[in-house]
Scaffold this motif. Sequence first.
Motif, PDB file in Angstrom:
ATOM      1  N   UNK A   1       0.850  -1.191   0.000  1.00  0.00           N
ATOM      2  CA  UNK A   1       0.000   0.000   0.000  1.00  0.00           C
ATOM      3  C   UNK A   1       0.886   1.241   0.000  1.00  0.00           C
ATOM      4  N   UNK A   2       0.390   2.279  -0.649  1.00  0.00           N
ATOM      5  CA  UNK A   2       1.111   3.550  -0.699  1.00  0.00           C
ATOM      6  C   UNK A   2       0.142   4.674  -0.378  1.00  0.00           C
TER       7      UNK A   2
ATOM      8  N   UNK B   1       5.211  13.936   1.781  1.00  0.00           N
ATOM      9  CA  UNK B   1       5.706  12.651   2.274  1.00  0.00           C
ATOM     10  C   UNK B   1       4.892  11.525   1.663  1.00  0.00           C
ATOM     11  N   UNK B   2       5.567  10.436   1.366  1.00  0.00           N
ATOM     12  CA  UNK B   2       4.908   9.241   0.862  1.00  0.00           C
ATOM     13  C   UNK B   2       5.264   8.098   1.812  1.00  0.00           C
ATOM     14  N   UNK B   3       4.257   7.341   2.221  1.00  0.00           N
ATOM     15  CA  UNK B   3       4.456   6.202   3.107  1.00  0.00           C
ATOM     16  C   UNK B   3       4.104   4.941   2.326  1.00  0.00           C
TER      17      UNK B   3
ATOM     18  N   UNK C   1       9.180   8.332   2.559  1.00  0.00           N
ATOM     19  CA  UNK C   1       9.969   9.004   1.534  1.00  0.00           C
ATOM     20  C   UNK C   1       9.580  10.467   1.426  1.00  0.00           C
ATOM     21  N   UNK C   2      10.581  11.293   1.131  1.00  0.00           N
ATOM     22  CA  UNK C   2      10.364  12.717   0.900  1.00  0.00           C
ATOM     23  C   UNK C   2      11.155  13.124  -0.328  1.00  0.00           C
TER      24      UNK C   2
ATOM     25  N   UNK D   1      13.912  10.375  -1.476  1.00  0.00           N
ATOM     26  CA  UNK D   1      14.821   9.755  -0.518  1.00  0.00           C
ATOM     27  C   UNK D   1      14.014   9.021   0.539  1.00  0.00           C
ATOM     28  N   UNK D   2      14.535   7.888   0.964  1.00  0.00           N
ATOM     29  CA  UNK D   2      13.949   7.157   2.077  1.00  0.00           C
ATOM     30  C   UNK D   2      14.489   7.822   3.334  1.00  0.00           C
ATOM     31  N   UNK D   3      13.599   8.460   4.081  1.00  0.00           N
ATOM     32  CA  UNK D   3      14.033   9.221   5.254  1.00  0.00           C
ATOM     33  C   UNK D   3      13.863   8.448   6.547  1.00  0.00           C
ATOM     34  N   UNK D   4      13.056   7.398   6.505  1.00  0.00           N
ATOM     35  CA  UNK D   4      12.818   6.623   7.718  1.00  0.00           C
ATOM     36  C   UNK D   4      12.253   5.272   7.322  1.00  0.00           C
TER      37      UNK D   4
END
Length: 132
Positions: free
Chosen positions: A69-70, A76-78, A97-98, A120-123
Motif C-alpha cells: 500500500x502507498x 511525504x509518501x508512506x 519518503x520525501x 529519498x527514504x528518510x525513515x
Amino acid sequence: DIEADLLQEIETKTLRTFFNALKRGNAVKLSLYMAGEKLKQENLPKHQDKEYEKFLREYYKDAIFTIKQTAVYDEMVVVDVDIDFPGRGKKPSQFYLQPAVVDETGSDRQSAGGPSRRWSITSQREDRVRVE
C-alpha cells in the motif's frame, strides 16, 4: 493522473532500485537513496566495505519485496512493504519518503522537481521477522 505517475516513479525509480541494491550488497548505491534519520541510522560505510556488502548479499539474496500500500501526505509518501524471506519468515516494513534535496556538498545526487524528481527514504519502521 499526477498521483499515479508519482507513485509509479517512487516504486520503479526509488524503491525497486533500493531493493535491488540491498540484494546486490551495493552500500554506496543504498546511501544515494537515503537521507535524514534513515541515513544516520544505517551508518553506511563511506567507501566500499567488502564484509558489509557480503552480509547484505547473503541476508537479502532470496528476499521478495512486495509493495502492499502507498499513501501520499503533502510532501511525504508512506509505503507499506512486506519483505518475505523464504524459509525464514516475513518482515512487514514501512518506508517514509520525501523529495530529495541537493546534499551539503552541492552534488546533484538527489535532484528535486520535474519529471525526474528523486525521492529519498528518510525513515523505515519494521516489525520483527514473523515465521509463517
